[in-house]
Design an enzyme around this catalytic site. Sequence first.
Site, PDB file in Angstrom:
ATOM      1  N   GLU A  89       0.880  -1.167   0.000  1.00  0.00           N
ATOM      2  CA  GLU A  89       0.000   0.000   0.000  1.00  0.00           C
ATOM      3  C   GLU A  89       0.913   1.210   0.000  1.00  0.00           C
ATOM      4  O   GLU A  89       1.604   1.480   0.983  1.00  0.00           O
ATOM      5  CB  GLU A  89      -0.883  -0.016   1.259  1.00  0.00           C
ATOM      6  CG  GLU A  89      -1.804   1.185   1.386  1.00  0.00           C
ATOM      7  CD  GLU A  89      -2.482   1.273   2.767  1.00  0.00           C
ATOM      8  OE1 GLU A  89      -2.019   0.605   3.716  1.00  0.00           O
ATOM      9  OE2 GLU A  89      -3.469   2.019   2.887  1.00  0.00           O
ATOM     10  N   ASP A 128      -4.286   9.725   9.904  1.00  0.00           N
ATOM     11  CA  ASP A 128      -3.051   9.060  10.293  1.00  0.00           C
ATOM     12  C   ASP A 128      -2.531   9.515  11.642  1.00  0.00           C
ATOM     13  O   ASP A 128      -2.731  10.657  12.056  1.00  0.00           O
ATOM     14  CB  ASP A 128      -1.976   9.306   9.224  1.00  0.00           C
ATOM     15  CG  ASP A 128      -2.229   8.455   7.995  1.00  0.00           C
ATOM     16  OD1 ASP A 128      -2.245   7.223   8.139  1.00  0.00           O
ATOM     17  OD2 ASP A 128      -2.445   9.024   6.905  1.00  0.00           O
TER      18      ASP A 128
END
Lengths: 418, 261
Positions: free
Chosen positions: B49, B60
């Site tokens: 990914e 994140d």
Amino acid sequence: MQSENGFYGQYGGSYIPEILYSSQQQILHAFEEAKNDPEFLAELNKQWQQFSGRPTPLTFCANLTEHFGGAQIYLKREDLNHSGAHKMNNVIGQGLLVKRMGKKRVIAETGAGQHGIATALVAARLGLECTIYMGAKDIERQYPNVFWMKQLGATVVPVTTGAQTLRDALDEALRDWSSSHEESHYLIGTSCGCAPFPEMVAFFQSVIGNEVREQSVAQFGQFPDRLYACVGGGSNACGLFLPFLDDKEVEMVGVEAGGKGLELGEHSIRLSHNLGQPGIAQGFATMFLQDNAGQLQETHSIAAGLDYVGVSPIIAHLAETGRIKMTYAMDDDVVAACTLLLKKEGIIPALESSHALAGAFKDAPNLPKDAKIVINLSGRGDKDIFNVAKAVEDETFPQFLTDYLASYPTTQNKGDKA
Amino acid sequence: MSQLATFIEAKRQNKPILSMTHVVYGYPSVEESLSWMEKLMEEGVDFIEVQFPFSDPVADGPSIVAACHKALEQKLDVDTCLSQLGKLAKRFPDSRIVLMSYLNPMYRFGLDKLAQRAAEENILGLILPDLPIEQAATYQSACKTNNIDPVWLVTPVTPPDRLAMLASQASGFLYCVARSGVTGHSSHEGKAKQTSLDDYLAQIKQHASAPMGVGFGIRERAQIEQLTGKADIAIIGSALLDAYNQGGQKAGIKLIKDLFH
Ligand SMILES: Cc1ncc(COP(=O)(O)O)c(C=O)c1O
């Protein structure tokens, strides 16, 4: 102004990570219900009056009017809210909504610290836990506000990622919300973010314009010809402008932060001068300051509260349709406008609000003598004492700071006494 | 069936669970990130990914945020990134690459162009965590036209009817977020209620015909063992980045071996 599914033209919407979906929906429904509930509105009004000191006055400025020899100048005194800024209107509204949703903690981001203080005040009053995210650079610029937030019982978290300003604080608040949404409400301080925040914040701030409607008719027999407000995120501007949207004869001017110059990184001009570009970040679509690769850029303003990379989708839309005229004021002109108001009217304006003053002062001499203009004084300038002292190059202030520091008990001295 | 789902199904014939490893493009430099991807593929990871950095990565946690900001100190370009990934994809036919980013840089690049270029470079899936399915009509049709998969996320707090809707629309694979919060170890952890992962995955399985990938907070072998039989892919993000930060590619590969072999 009502959105279509959270959109105002091409701006707005809700672009959040999936984890926040339920919480966003919960706020959407709670707000829809609350804004039509007479009991909620009555409580909101009561808190506005008894806690924040509303209605705020509309003040005629005879000396300034004479000085410019043009339009008659009035100030809407949002600086007279408790804690000294319009931020209080929204925070009281969302605070009551948090109680209604049964959550026990609020998260907020703050740039200048005004929203942080307002949030900490209301959290204390409503018995809510409170965490404030603030860019490490803004903490340096606005330490007195940080001090008060802490005294009020809030946890202030310095954000050291990115440029360490408001935008980074906003990202960090969103991250906290992602893991704590079940018991926490993200109390956004301006009319930005995912739906329904732009609409909700604008709704709570519209008390400003609603009062101006009544006060202007009572004091000078008509609506103002022109309204001025500074535009950081755009909440004080939405608050003043939106109630007049359908009164076509009322002109509206939004003033952005021109900072030190028009180079990327030196200013926070998103709407005037075609400096911003459409983008989607931090939960919503609007005009952002970004590079061609879509990376958001650093911003600057002498006023920390205007130093934001995006802008309210409501303001972006109204600027695009031409209903609002956007302009900007440079740091130097802002300080000059601030000083002029001090000397002529005995009022201490926030540097954010001084942008609106600077914008209006440019136009005032060229407007007819019977024209009435209202400038939103979004906040008072106490918090800016250090920055203004530096900007006007006051010679005695550094000496005061040095002496004061010398007299300050060091940790060691304190330890000796205890 | 979609190219991604076909690949996953075939590989799953002789592997109980597949590995998806996360790499930030451009961190600490473009060259090094490409060399790191190459190394991982040599090691036989099933998926990489690749995160194309954005200045404001709100889904994140600290490790990935720091890596994205560091990566952005260089000028990064989506089209160049895609070409470089395309070369890797060609060299390692036993692995697949999916591209993850946030909406704004991809929106600036053009979502139609993104789907087309990704397909040209043999990148079979796209993950955009801040693009909700409600706003994704054009993106979805661009993906369809180019025969690549838009990967959707579900979470432990996704309401049941929405979960059913997302799962039924999933193609390629469904990204099942393992817990509330952002990626990796986070200063915000511990505030949210935890649902039982097994119940959550069983519930998703009822609705999803697409393969299931599970990520967020996975860093131990025991977690992967727990997922085996219940999910198709275990996604390793921040843990791999942390290992890499501590001991470079060597430490990263050691973690992959510890977790999957
Ligand atoms: C006094 C004052 N005015 C204006 C602003 C800008 O906010 P907005 O553009 O949302 O009104 C701030 C923000 O901190 C502020 O403190």
